[in-house]
Design a protein around this motif. Structure first.
Motif, PDB file in Angstrom:
ATOM      1  N   LEU B 129       0.832  -1.207   0.000  1.00 46.72           N
ATOM      2  CA  LEU B 129       0.000   0.000   0.000  1.00 46.72           C
ATOM      3  C   LEU B 129       0.860   1.248   0.000  1.00 46.72           C
ATOM      4  N   THR B 130       1.905   1.218   0.824  1.00 48.46           N
ATOM      5  CA  THR B 130       2.775   2.391   0.878  1.00 48.46           C
ATOM      6  C   THR B 130       3.493   2.617  -0.441  1.00 48.46           C
ATOM      7  N   ALA B 131       3.969   1.518  -1.037  1.00 42.38           N
ATOM      8  CA  ALA B 131       4.694   1.673  -2.305  1.00 42.38           C
ATOM      9  C   ALA B 131       3.769   2.261  -3.364  1.00 42.38           C
ATOM     10  N   LEU B 132       2.523   1.820  -3.364  1.00 48.50           N
ATOM     11  CA  LEU B 132       1.591   2.347  -4.356  1.00 48.50           C
ATOM     12  C   LEU B 132       1.329   3.823  -4.119  1.00 48.50           C
ATOM     13  N   SER B 144      -5.224  12.247  -2.598  1.00 46.64           N
ATOM     14  CA  SER B 144      -5.105  12.530  -1.178  1.00 46.64           C
ATOM     15  C   SER B 144      -5.130  11.239  -0.391  1.00 46.64           C
ATOM     16  N   LEU B 145      -4.503  11.300   0.792  1.00 47.15           N
ATOM     17  CA  LEU B 145      -4.420  10.104   1.622  1.00 47.15           C
ATOM     18  C   LEU B 145      -5.810   9.608   1.991  1.00 47.15           C
ATOM     19  N   SER B 158      -2.492   5.557   9.038  1.00 49.66           N
ATOM     20  CA  SER B 158      -1.196   5.269   9.639  1.00 49.66           C
ATOM     21  C   SER B 158      -0.575   4.021   9.025  1.00 49.66           C
ATOM     22  N   ASP B 159      -1.395   3.085   8.526  1.00 48.24           N
ATOM     23  CA  ASP B 159      -0.832   1.903   7.860  1.00 48.24           C
ATOM     24  C   ASP B 159       0.046   2.318   6.696  1.00 48.24           C
ATOM     25  N   LEU B 163       5.120   3.498   7.094  1.00 46.53           N
ATOM     26  CA  LEU B 163       6.226   2.850   6.397  1.00 46.53           C
ATOM     27  C   LEU B 163       6.832   3.718   5.315  1.00 46.53           C
ATOM     28  N   GLU B 164       6.224   4.908   5.122  1.00 53.90           N
ATOM     29  CA  GLU B 164       6.645   5.667   3.935  1.00 53.90           C
ATOM     30  C   GLU B 164       8.121   6.011   3.966  1.00 53.90           C
TER      31      GLU B 164
END
Lengths: 380, 364
Positions: B129-132, B144-145, B158-159, B163-164
Motif C-alpha cells: 500500500l505504501t509503495a503504491l 489525497s491520503l 497510519s498503515d 512505512l513511507e
C-alpha cells in the motif's frame, strides 16, 4: 576602533533613552514640556537646511548641560546645542560664554563663535560628526564608475575616499588627510565640476518628472470623480424613468424593468471603452529605470552537456497513428493540455526509451564489471 | 565489444576527448538497481540468513529455547509472498484507475524494497500500500491520503504513512524508474517509420499481445537484469517475431558485423524465457501456507506491543538519554571550567580525532 567610541554611552551601556518625536508628543506626561519644532529654515549641523521642515531635534528627558549641570526639571525650556567640536551646551551657557566674542570651548578649549552652535538631530554625536564629514567629502569626491577604466581602479578610488573619511571622523592624521583632499581637488577640479553639474541636472529632471506625474494623477482623480457623478445622475434618472414607465405603460412590469436595465448596460459599456488606461505607478518607475541604463544583450547560447541521448537512433515524426495520444491531439481547445505540453515530446521520450541501451549486455556472475564504459576502455 | 561499435559508429563525431555518456547510464536504475541473476540470488539468500539470525536472537533473548521449533522462511518462500502482493497491485490500480506508469513504478518499488529488507520484518501487505501511494506521488498522479485509504477496505492512514519513510530510505530515495511499457510504445511508434512495414503487418492485436507480455514481465525479475528496451523488444518478439526482427535490424548501424537482431538473440532469448516461464501469478495455496508460517516467525521487535518491541524502545530511549546527558555535561564543563564554551582552538591532530568521533547521524 572601539577606543574611539569608548565615550559613547547610550544603548551600549544599557541606558536606553526614550526617543520622542512629533508623534509621541501626545503621550508625554508633562504636556507643558516644550518640544522644539524645527522649521524649514533651521540650520542643522553641517550647514544643512531640511526643506520639508519635518526633522525634529533630538530630545530626551534626561538631558543635562555638561557645563552648568542644569536639567529640564529646573529649566523646562532647556535646549542643548552642539558646537563645531561636537560638545553639547545649553543655550544659557552659550549666551554666557560667547556673547562677548569668540571664546575657548569649556570642554576642549577650541576657540568657538556663538554662531558655531547648531541643534542636534541624532542621539549619538559621533553620528552627527560622521554625517557632516561625509556630506563635505561627497561634495568633492563625486567621481562615478564611468570615470574609471575598470572596476579595480574604481574600487581603489572608493577605498581612498573611505580612508580619508575615516581619518577625518576619528581625528587621525588630520593634516595629512587635509593635504590629500587638497591634492585631489587640484587634480580633478574639472571632473568634479562636471559631475556636480550632472547630478544637479539629474535631480532637476527627477523633480520635473515627479511634478508631471503628480499633475497627471490629480487630473485622473478629477476625471474619475466627474465620471462617478455622471454615473450617479444617470442611475437616478433611470430609476425615475422606470417608475414613470411603470405608471404609464401597459406592458408587464418585468419587461419594462428588463428593457431599462439593458439600456443602462449599453450606456455603461459605451462609457468604459472611452476611459483611458491608467498607468500604474510600478510601470512608471520601470519606464524611468529603463531610460537610465542600457543593458547589453549577448546572443543566447543553449545549454550543452555531454550526455548522449540516442538521437541518431530514431527520428520523431510529426504524426503518428497513436491511440494513447488521440484524446490529447483531438482536444484542440486546449482543455486537456497543460501549459507547455507538446505531444511530440511525449513521443520523443517513448522513442528514446525504446532505443536506450538496446545492446547493453546484462550483468552475469557474482562480481561483474560495471558494464559498458569499463569494457570499452579494456578493449581499446 | 561488438555491441559498443554500434553506438560508436552511429556517433562518428565522438573522439577521445569528449565521449558522451549514454543517458540511461546516468540513471539510478542503471547505477544501483541492476543485477546479474547470480547476484540477485546471493543478495536474497544473504539477506534471509542475516534476518533469520537476528530474529532467532530476539526470540532467544525473550525466551531461551523458543526459537528451536520455529521454522523460518527461506529466500524462495519470501519471494513467493512478495510475488503474490505484486500481483495485487494491478488489481488496486484498476480499482483506482491509475495510469500504467503508477502500476509499473509501484511494482518496481516493491521489488526493490525486498532486496533490502526481509518479509519477516515487514509484511508485504502494508508495504504494498505504501509503495503504491508513493508511486502515485513520484509519477505526478497524486491523490489525497483520505481518498486512498477510504477506497481500500480495512486500511487506516497510519498503515500507509508509517512505512513511507522506511520505503523511501530502502529505495535510497531513487524514485525515477524507466519502464518497459513506454519502450514498447516507442517501438510501436517507430514501426510506423519503417518503410517496409505496412499497416496490415502491424495490427492492433500484436500490440495488445505484446503489452500483455510486458505486464507479465513485471511479475518477474526481468527489470532488475535487463534494460526496458530489451524487455519491450522481447515482448514484441513473442507477439510477432517478424516485426521485432525488422525493427531491430533497422536500428543497426551500417558496417556492423551482423544484424542487430542476431546480436541480441541470446539476451532476448533469456528475457522471453523469463516472461513465459515466470510471468504468471503464484499458486495461492502455496502462498497461504507461507503466510501461515510467517505469523509464527515474524520479528517480534517490529510488532508494536510485544515484549521485544517495548524492550527495544526502552533501549533506544536509554541511549538517547545517555547522549543528551553527556552533551549537557560537556557544555557544563566547558562553561564553568574553561572560559571557552565553544571550545578552544584545535591543532591538526585534535581536529582529526574530533572528526573521527563526530556522530552526526540522525537516527537517534
Amino acid at each position: 576602533m572601539s577606543n574611539h567610541r569608548a565615550n559613547v554611552g547610550g544603548w551600549l551601556k544599557g541606558k536606553t533613552v526614550r526617543k520622542s518625536g512629533l508623534t509621541s508628543n501626545a503621550h508625554t506626561a508633562r504636556s507643558s514640556t516644550p518640544q522644539v519644532q524645527s522649521t524649514s529654515s533651521t540650520l542643522f549641523s553641517g550647514g544643512v537646511k531640511d526643506a520639508s521642515g519635518r526633522t525634529t531635534e533630538y530630545f530626551s528627558m534626561d538631558d543635562q548641560c555638561p557645563v552648568c549641570k542644569s536639567d529640564r526639571y529646573l529649566n523646562p525650556k532647556l535646549r542643548l546645542l552642539v558646537s563645531s567640536c561636537y560638545h553639547k551646551m545649553c543655550e544659557s551657557c552659550i549666551d554666557r560664554l560667547f556673547t562677548l566674542g569668540p571664546a575657548p570651548c569649556p570642554i576642549c578649549q577650541k576657540v568657538l563663535r556663538k554662531l558655531a552652535f547648531t541643534p542636534q538631530t541624532f542621539e549619538d554625536l559621533t553620528v552627527e560628526k560622521e554625517i557632516a564629514v561625509r556630506r563635505r567629502i561627497a561634495k568633492e569626491f563625486n567621481k562615478r564608475r564611468e570615470d574609471f577604466f575598470d572596476l579595480h581602479s574604481y574600487n581603489d578610488y572608493l577605498e581612498e575616499v573611505e580612508d580619508i573619511t575615516f581619518n577625518l571622523i576619528n581625528d587621525v592624521d588630520i593634516p595629512q588627510t587635509e593635504a590629500r583632499i587638497l591634492a585631489h581637488r587640484r587634480e580633478n577640479a574639472a571632473l568634479i565640476e562636471l559631475n556636480f553639474q550632472r547630478e544637479e541636472q539629474y535631480a532637476q529632471a527627477l523633480k520635473e518628472q515627479e511634478e508631471l506625474e503628480r499633475q497627471e494623477k490629480e487630473q485622473r482623480a478629477l476625471e474619475l470623480r466627474r465620471e462617478q457623478e455622471i454615473e450617479r445622475e444617470e442611475r437616478e434618472t433611470a430609476q425615475r424613468e422606470i417608475i414613470d414607465r411603470l405608471e404609464t405603460s401597459t406592458k408587464s412590469a418585468a419587461k419594462v424593468i428588463a428593457k431599462s436595465r439593458a439600456e443602462a448596460m449599453k450606456r455603461s459599456s459605451a462609457r468604459s471603452t472611452t476611459t483611458t488606461v491608467l498607468r500604474s505607478n510600478a510601470q512608471l518607475l520601470r519606464a524611468r529605470a529603463a531610460q537610465s541604463t542600457v543593458v547589453p544583450d549577448p546572443p543566447h547560447v543553449p545549454l550543452q552537456d555531454d550526455w548522449y541521448a540516442y538521437e541518431d537512433l530514431y527520428t520523431v515524426r510529426d504524426q503518428y497513428d497513436d491511440m494513447y495520444s488521440d484524446a490529447v491531439r483531438k482536444d484542440r481547445e486546449g482543455i486537456m493540455r497543460a501549459g507547455g505540453y507538446r505531444v511530440e515530446e511525449a513521443w520523443d521520450r517513448a522513442l528514446r526509451c525504446a532505443v536506450a541501451e538496446l545492446d547493453l549486455a546484462p550483468l552475469s556472475g557474482l562480481n561483474p564489471s560495471s558494464g559498458r564504459t569499463e569494457s570499452v576502455v579494456a578493449s581499446t | 565489444m561488438a555491441a559498443d561499435n554500434i553506438a560508436k559508429a552511429a556517433n562518428p563525431q565522438t573522439n577521445s576527448s569528449t565521449v558522451k555518456k549514454p543517458l540511461y547510464e546516468g540513471s539510478t536504475q542503471y547505477k544501483s538497481w541492476r543485477y546479474s541473476p547470480e547476484q540477485l540470488e546471493q543478495v536474497r539468500t544473504s539477506l534471509n540468513t542475516a534476518a533469520v539470525a537476528v530474529i532467532r536472537n530476539t526470540f532467544e533473548a525473550d525466551e531461551p529455547g523458543s526459537s528451536e521449533d520455529v521454522l523460518f522462511l527461506n529466500a524462495n518462500e519470501e519471494q513467493l509472498l512478495v510475488k503474490l502482493y505484486i500481483t495485487k497491485i494491478p488489481q488496486l490500480c484498476g480499482h483506482f484507475r491509475f495510469p500504467e506508469e503508477v502500476e509499473a513504478t509501484a511494482i518496481s518499488y516493491l521489488k526493490r524494497f525486498y532486496l533490502k529488507n526481509t518479509v519477516m520484518d515487514w509484511h508485504p501487505k502494508n508495504v504494498m500500500l505504501t509503495a503504491l501511494f508513493l508511486a502515485t506521488k513520484t509519477t505526478n498522479n497524486p491523490i489525497s491520503l483520505e481518498s486512498y485509504t477510504s477506497n481500500i477496505p480495512k486500511t487506516s492512514s497510519s498503515d500507509v504513512l508509517d512505512l513511507e519513510f522506511l520505503v523511501s530510505q530502502s529505495l535510497n530515495f531513487e524514485f525515477a524508474v524507466w519502464h518497459a511499457h513506454r519502450a514498447l510504445w516507442g517501438i510501436w511508434l517507430d514501426l510506423q517509420s519503417l518503410p517496409d512495414v505496412s499497416d496490415e503487418l502491424r495490427p492492433q492485436d500484436v500490440y495488445d499481445i505484446a503489452i500483455k507480455h510486458v505486464r507479465a514481465s513485471r511479475f518477474t525479475d526481468a527489470e532488475l537484469i535487463y534494460t526496458p528496451s530489451q524487455i519491450a523488444l522481447a515482448s514484441l518478439a513473442l507477439a510477432s517475431p517478424l516485426l521485432a526482427e525488422r525493427w531491430a535490424d533497422s536500428k543497426a548501424a551500417a558496417g556492423a558485423a551482423q544484424p542487430l537482431s542476431a546480436t541480441l538473440d541470446p539476451t532476448l532469448g533469456s528475457v522471453k524465457y523469463i516472461i513465459t516461464q515466470m510471468g504468471h501469478p503464484p499458486d495461492v495455496e502455496a502462498v497461504r501456507e507461507v503466510d501461515r508460517r510467517l505469523k509464527l516467525c515474524k520479528n517480534p521487535e517490529k510488532v508494536p506491543g510485544s515484549k521485544a518491541y517495548l524492550a527495544r524502545q526502552a533501549a533506544e530511549q536509554r541511549r538517547a538519554e545517555e547522549k543528551r546527558n553527556k552533551k549537557a555535561e560537556d557544555v557544563r564543563k566547558a562553561v564553568t571550567e574553561g572560559g571557552n564554551p565553544f571550545g578552544s582552538e584545535l591543532n591538526e591532530d585534535e581536529k582529526a580525532k574530533q572528526l573521527a568521533e563526530l556522530d552526526d547521524d540522525d537516527d537517534d
